[in-house]
Design a protein around this motif. Structure first.
Motif, short mmCIF file in Angstrom:
data_model
loop_
_atom_site.label_atom_id
_atom_site.label_comp_id
_atom_site.label_asym_id
_atom_site.label_seq_id
_atom_site.Cartn_x
_atom_site.Cartn_y
_atom_site.Cartn_z
N SER A 29 104.71 32.18 -4.06
CA SER A 29 103.02 33.01 -4.20
C SER A 29 102.34 32.36 -5.72
CB SER A 29 103.52 34.18 -4.08
OG SER A 29 103.97 35.23 -5.44
N GLY A 30 101.12 32.36 -5.73
CA GLY A 30 100.11 32.41 -7.30
C GLY A 30 100.91 32.87 -7.62
N TYR A 31 100.68 34.52 -7.91
CA TYR A 31 102.09 34.88 -9.19
C TYR A 31 102.85 34.69 -9.79
CZ TYR A 31 99.41 38.15 -6.68
OH TYR A 31 98.03 39.17 -6.50
N ILE A 32 104.12 33.94 -9.21
CA ILE A 32 104.95 33.05 -9.45
C ILE A 32 105.30 31.36 -9.99
CG2 ILE A 32 107.34 32.66 -10.12
CD1 ILE A 32 107.49 35.81 -9.56
N ASN A 33 105.12 30.83 -8.38
CA ASN A 33 104.89 29.60 -8.22
C ASN A 33 106.38 28.84 -8.93
OD1 ASN A 33 103.14 27.28 -6.87
ND2 ASN A 33 102.41 26.47 -8.40
N ILE A 34 107.15 29.60 -8.23
CA ILE A 34 108.82 28.98 -7.98
C ILE A 34 109.35 27.52 -7.23
CG2 ILE A 34 111.28 29.66 -8.99
CD1 ILE A 34 110.22 31.89 -10.87
N GLY A 318 109.53 31.45 1.34
CA GLY A 318 108.59 30.94 0.61
C GLY A 318 107.88 29.81 1.21
N ASN A 319 108.22 29.11 2.57
CA ASN A 319 107.13 28.61 3.94
C ASN A 319 106.43 29.52 4.36
OD1 ASN A 319 107.70 26.18 3.40
ND2 ASN A 319 109.76 26.53 4.84
N LEU A 320 106.48 31.09 4.35
CA LEU A 320 105.60 31.94 4.43
C LEU A 320 104.31 32.23 4.41
CD1 LEU A 320 105.72 34.42 6.43
CD2 LEU A 320 106.81 35.96 6.10
N THR A 321 104.63 31.72 3.34
CA THR A 321 103.37 32.84 2.19
C THR A 321 102.12 31.85 2.62
OG1 THR A 321 104.02 30.68 0.51
CG2 THR A 321 104.44 33.00 0.07
N GLU A 322 102.90 30.43 2.51
CA GLU A 322 101.38 29.61 4.18
C GLU A 322 101.42 29.42 5.07
OE1 GLU A 322 102.46 25.18 2.42
OE2 GLU A 322 102.55 25.54 0.55
N GLY A 323 101.81 30.15 5.88
CA GLY A 323 102.24 29.98 7.42
C GLY A 323 101.03 31.18 8.08
N LEU A 324 100.92 32.10 6.87
CA LEU A 324 100.00 33.28 7.14
C LEU A 324 98.40 32.68 7.46
CD1 LEU A 324 101.72 36.12 5.77
CD2 LEU A 324 101.86 35.50 8.37
N ARG A 325 98.70 31.23 6.14
CA ARG A 325 97.36 30.59 6.47
C ARG A 325 96.33 29.85 7.64
NH1 ARG A 325 98.82 31.50 0.86
NH2 ARG A 325 98.61 28.82 0.54
N LYS A 326 97.72 29.10 7.55
CA LYS A 326 97.38 27.73 7.73
C LYS A 326 97.94 27.74 9.32
CE LYS A 326 97.58 25.58 3.12
NZ LYS A 326 97.49 24.13 3.33
#
Length: 425
Positions: A29-34, A318-326
């Protein structure tokens, strides 16, 4: 076993996947972005080349013997049936629902390829530790269960990294050529001319077309001209047959090369090596066990293999963060996958296992039959996520599909486990 006790036992493995996946989503996520996109890609390559082969080799070399392979011969058939039936149902869902072209292979793979390794390895020992289970004493049940689950994982990896890997790779390659294939060329050309030009080549056919068409200066028919035209037609026909033979040969050679390449992928090679070590007693004595001179090899493989499941789940999260949006996956498509995996396939599994047991194909062990039934009930294989990351396609859609299928798996595995144990007892 009581309902609530079984509910906790069956739900724990799936809850672990969800919790670790949430950790991966937080790290990306944008909070850590590791876990950036590049980081996830590099980790997936390591999982494919190192972790998955190590886990496969370590589990097979330790648990499989020649006697086991003979008595467990139906398990490869059972796994093949799960892939066959699931693939057919997935193909039917694609034809009916018509998802986006680039998602077709992902839908079929999610319906056919189940998590035949991690889920049984976690669920079966946990059930064996529960008091009142129908599979016998704790220690005996646990040892046998791990052996069955290890073979299931190896067979699942073999089918996944050959059949499913080939399915996704070909689909992504095809979708990548769609734009190129749809670019029009020579719009004013006659359709018949265009068809033949694709066979002979544009320049060759233009030359042949010029020879076959009569010129404006010499349009009077003559015997010489007719003979000349016949000769040209024979040459064109001969060229066509020759080109077809060359085309068939090139296609066959290319197909054989791709099959050989996929069969030699790291997970498949590791599975073959694990089988060889397991069935040869003298070689197994060298590598497996504390007294083996080369036991450090087995220990190192087991150590590497332990990283497979957590790394894969973290990447999916990690991919889930983008999957929920796109994500472009329609809810109806996800519902179809859930129905195939948790309604139709378990019913097919009951019919297959009961029929095989009635005919005498299965040993009397109820735990062995339970593992065969569980193979029809598990959620989609996490290796599908690794493949989408390797090919850099459908990663977000895969994460969303996994989110919903693994959430539903908590309830589905519980219900079907109760039904399976009731049948076997």
């Amino acid at each position: 076993m009581e309902f609530w006790s079984l509910l906790i036992v069956a739900s724990m493995p799936v809850l672990q996947v969800l919790l670790v996946g949430l950790l991966g989503a937080f790290l990306a996520s944008g909070y850590i972005n590791i876990l950036s996109a590049n980081a996830r890609s590099y980790i997936n390559k390591i999982v494919f080349v190192v972790f998955v082969p190590a886990l496969t080799f370590a589990s097979l070399a330790k648990t499989v013997t020649a006697k086991d392979i003979i008595s467990w011969w139906f398990m490869p058939v059972n796994v093949g049936i799960t892939f066959l039936v699931g693939g057919i149902l997935g193909w039917a869902a694609v034809k009916i629902l018509k998802p986006e072209r680039h998602l077709e292979a992902l839908v079929i793979a999610s319906c056919s390829a189940g998590n035949l390794g991690a889920m049984p390895l976690i669920i079966i020992p946990a059930i064996c530790e529960e008091e009142g289970n129908p599979f016998g004493a704790d220690k005996i049940c646990r040892v046998q269960g791990i052996s069955y689950a290890s073979l299931s994982m190896a067979l699942g990896n073999f089918f996944i990294w050959t059949h499913t890997y080939s399915l996704i790779r070909k689909s992504i390659s095809h979708c990548g050529r769609i734009h190129k294939d749809e670019v029009p060329t020579n719009k004013n050309r006659n359709p018949e001319v265009a068809r033949k030009a694709r066979i002979f080549g544009a320049q060759d056919y233009n030359d042949q077309e010029a020879l076959l068409l009569p010129s404006s200066e010499d349009s009077e028919p003559s015997e010489r001209t007719a003979d000349h035209h016949n000769e040209i037609e024979q040459r064109v026909s001969s060229r066509k047959v020759s080109d077809m033979i060359v085309h068939i040969w090139e296609r066959s050679k290319g197909t054989f090369y791709q099959i050989s390449k996929e069969l030699l992928s790291p997970p498949t090679v590791a599975a073959v090596g694990g089988f060889i070590v397991g069935v040869l007693p003298w070689l197994k004595a060298l590598i497996v066990g504390e007294t083996g001179p080369l036991h450090v090899v087995q220990d190192s493989m087991a150590l590497l293999g332990d990283g497979t499941i957590p790394c894969t789940i973290i990447i999916l999260g990690g991919n889930l963060t983008e999957g929920l949006r796109k994500s472009t996956v329609r809810p109806l498509v996800i519902t179809a996958i859930i129905c195939v995996r948790y309604v139709i396939l378990p019913l097919v599994g009951i019919a297959v296992v009961m029929a095989a047991g009635h005919v005498g194909f299965l040993p009397p062990s109820p735990l062995y039959r339970y593992v065969l039934l569980i193979q029809f009930t598990v959620p989609p294989a996490m290796s599908i996520g690794t493949m989408t990351q390797l090919f850099d396609a459908c990663q977000e859609e895969c994460s969303v599909i996994f989110l919903w299928t693994y959430m539903i798996a908590a309830l589905a595995l519980t219900v079907w486990s109760m039904i399976f144990m009731w049948i076997l007892s």
